[in-house]
Design a protein around this motif. Structure first.
Motif, short mmCIF file in Angstrom:
data_model
loop_
_atom_site.label_atom_id
_atom_site.label_comp_id
_atom_site.label_asym_id
_atom_site.label_seq_id
_atom_site.Cartn_x
_atom_site.Cartn_y
_atom_site.Cartn_z
N SER A 129 0.84 -1.20 0.00
CA SER A 129 0.00 0.00 0.00
C SER A 129 0.87 1.24 0.00
N GLY A 130 0.54 2.19 -0.85
CA GLY A 130 1.31 3.42 -0.96
C GLY A 130 2.28 3.42 -2.11
N ASP A 131 2.48 2.28 -2.80
CA ASP A 131 3.38 2.25 -3.95
C ASP A 131 2.83 3.13 -5.07
N LEU A 132 3.71 3.87 -5.73
CA LEU A 132 3.33 4.74 -6.83
C LEU A 132 3.50 4.00 -8.14
N LEU A 133 2.46 4.03 -8.96
CA LEU A 133 2.50 3.41 -10.28
C LEU A 133 2.59 4.50 -11.34
N THR A 134 3.55 4.38 -12.23
CA THR A 134 3.73 5.34 -13.32
C THR A 134 3.66 4.60 -14.65
N THR A 135 3.53 5.37 -15.72
CA THR A 135 3.50 4.75 -17.04
C THR A 135 4.86 4.14 -17.35
N SER A 136 4.82 2.95 -17.94
CA SER A 136 6.07 2.26 -18.27
C SER A 136 6.60 2.65 -19.64
N GLY A 137 5.71 3.08 -20.55
CA GLY A 137 6.14 3.49 -21.88
C GLY A 137 6.32 2.35 -22.86
N VAL A 138 6.00 1.11 -22.46
CA VAL A 138 6.21 -0.02 -23.36
C VAL A 138 5.11 -0.15 -24.41
N ASP A 139 3.98 0.56 -24.24
CA ASP A 139 2.88 0.44 -25.18
C ASP A 139 3.03 1.37 -26.37
N GLY A 140 3.98 2.28 -26.36
CA GLY A 140 4.15 3.21 -27.46
C GLY A 140 3.11 4.30 -27.53
N VAL A 141 2.30 4.46 -26.47
CA VAL A 141 1.27 5.50 -26.42
C VAL A 141 1.59 6.50 -25.33
N TYR A 142 1.75 6.03 -24.10
CA TYR A 142 2.01 6.91 -22.96
C TYR A 142 3.51 7.08 -22.78
N PRO A 143 3.97 8.32 -22.61
CA PRO A 143 5.38 8.53 -22.29
C PRO A 143 5.71 7.92 -20.92
N PRO A 144 6.89 7.41 -20.74
CA PRO A 144 7.23 6.79 -19.45
C PRO A 144 7.39 7.83 -18.35
N GLY A 145 7.07 7.42 -17.12
CA GLY A 145 7.31 8.26 -15.96
C GLY A 145 6.16 9.13 -15.53
N LEU A 146 4.99 9.05 -16.20
CA LEU A 146 3.85 9.86 -15.78
C LEU A 146 3.11 9.16 -14.65
N PRO A 147 2.80 9.87 -13.56
CA PRO A 147 2.07 9.24 -12.45
C PRO A 147 0.69 8.77 -12.91
N VAL A 148 0.33 7.56 -12.52
CA VAL A 148 -0.96 6.99 -12.89
C VAL A 148 -1.84 6.78 -11.67
N ALA A 149 -1.33 6.05 -10.68
CA ALA A 149 -2.15 5.71 -9.52
C ALA A 149 -1.24 5.36 -8.36
N ARG A 150 -1.86 5.24 -7.19
CA ARG A 150 -1.16 4.82 -5.98
C ARG A 150 -1.95 3.66 -5.35
N VAL A 151 -1.23 2.65 -4.90
CA VAL A 151 -1.85 1.44 -4.37
C VAL A 151 -2.56 1.76 -3.07
N ASP A 152 -3.84 1.35 -3.01
CA ASP A 152 -4.63 1.54 -1.79
C ASP A 152 -4.54 0.33 -0.87
N ARG A 153 -4.84 -0.82 -1.40
CA ARG A 153 -4.84 -2.04 -0.57
C ARG A 153 -4.49 -3.24 -1.44
N VAL A 154 -3.96 -4.25 -0.81
CA VAL A 154 -3.55 -5.49 -1.48
C VAL A 154 -4.22 -6.64 -0.75
N GLU A 155 -4.99 -7.44 -1.48
CA GLU A 155 -5.68 -8.60 -0.91
C GLU A 155 -5.08 -9.87 -1.52
N ARG A 156 -4.54 -10.70 -0.67
CA ARG A 156 -3.97 -11.97 -1.11
C ARG A 156 -4.83 -13.10 -0.54
N ARG A 157 -5.50 -13.81 -1.46
CA ARG A 157 -6.39 -14.88 -1.05
C ARG A 157 -5.75 -16.23 -1.37
N PRO A 158 -5.90 -17.19 -0.48
CA PRO A 158 -5.26 -18.50 -0.71
C PRO A 158 -5.88 -19.28 -1.87
#
Length: 309
Positions: free
Chosen positions: A228-257
């Motif tokens: 939680s709290g990790d910053l996600l940015t554009t990776s630039g591998v799709d050839g559309v979005y320039p890399p390094g643009l802020p996209v979202a921040r992780v709210d919660r992580v649910e790991r189910r067995p």
């Protein structure tokens, strides 16, 4: 009747006295004497004061209606002037309040535009500023309409950002306006990069029934290093979005067995509900990506064909 009791005087009509001219001269002389005496010795001043004191109550009573009328006129005149002054003051207050709101709004817009331009300076591609006009009419999608279109050189697939990060992507272009699909739309997917770990993934839109919605980082292993709290940015591998643009921040992580993938919910960095000024970037495209390395001269024909591919 005895004769001695009879009045032998002539009747008043026949009485003789001073002539009118004599009376006029005597009265004129007396008046002139009194005027000279009053001017030199002020012999009538006490008489005047006594007469003024006796007549003052009558004068005061006689002046009351006049004073009342003057007071009433002055009151109504002052009341009208006070009401006019109050109306003017209220109008000026409203104008000043409107100006204060406009100044505050312009200050906020200036700060947002400065932040937007600062974000633009970190982007490797060109772009143009645009303004959000209104939300799309479809309640089942998350789209907005901006005031730039084909006439201004907007192309379909162009990324759209605001001062905080990626807002969405242009999905439909008209002559004067364009349709932007927000990152929270269920049909929208963005390749992202976790800035803390460097792991790549794909963020999909997750619209909410009531609210701005969010994103979901799918197909991440249950044991993936995501917090939680990790910053996600554009990776630039799709050839559309320039890399390094802020996209979202992780709210919660649910790991189910019972699942091999973790359920990772994120909230967008951009103001998907309140953005007004945005920047439309040009897609990276194949021409802006690094060229494919040439095949060596001693390679086989099959290797050369693979290199050309």
């Amino acid at each position: 009747m005895p004769l001695g009791t009879l009045d032998r005087a002539p009747p008043p009509f026949f009485k003789q006295g001073p002539s009118a001219l004599s009376k006029l001269m005597v009265c004129s002389a007396l008046a002139l004497f009194l005027m000279v005496a009053d001017a030199r010795f002020r012999i009538t001043q006490p008489l005047r004061a006594a007469i003024a004191a006796v007549l003052y109550p009558a004068q005061w009573l006689a002046m009351r209606p006049v004073v009342a009328l003057r007071s009433a006129g002055s009151y109504f005149a002052d009341l009208g002037q006070a009401q006019a002054s109050e109306a003017t003051a209220r109008r000026q207050l409203v104008e000043q309040a409107q100006r204060a709101v406009q100044v505050e709004q312009l200050t906020l817009e200036n700060a947002r535009l400065r932040d937007l331009l600062a974000l633009r300076e970190r982007s490797p591609v060109a772009g143009m500023a645009a303004e959000v006009l209104y939300d799309a009419a479809d309640p089942y999608t998350r789209k907005v309409i901006i005031d730039k279109g084909l006439a201004q050189g907007v192309a379909a697939g162009s990324p759209v950002i605001d001062a905080n990060g990626v807002l969405g992507q242009v999905t439909r272009v008209h002559p004067l306006v364009s349709e932007v699909t927000l990152v929270t739309d269920r049909e929208q997917a963005i390749p992202v990069l976790n800035t803390r770990t460097g792991a790549r993934g794909i963020a999909y839109g997750e619209p909410a029934p009531h609210g701005a919605g969010g994103l979901e980082l799918r197909y991440m292993a249950a044991n993936a290093d995501v917090q939680s709290g990790d910053l996600l940015t554009t990776s630039g591998v799709d050839g559309v979005y320039p890399p390094g643009l802020p996209v979202a921040r992780v709210d919660r992580v649910e790991r189910r067995p019972d699942s091999a993938f973790a359920r990772i919910a994120c909230h967008p960095q951009a103001s998907v509900e309140g953005a007004r000024h945005v920047m439309v970037l040009q897609p990276l495209g194949a021409q802006q990506m690094p060229p494919r390395p040439a095949a060596p001269e001693d390679a086989t024909p099959a290797q050369k064909r693979g290199a050309r591919r």
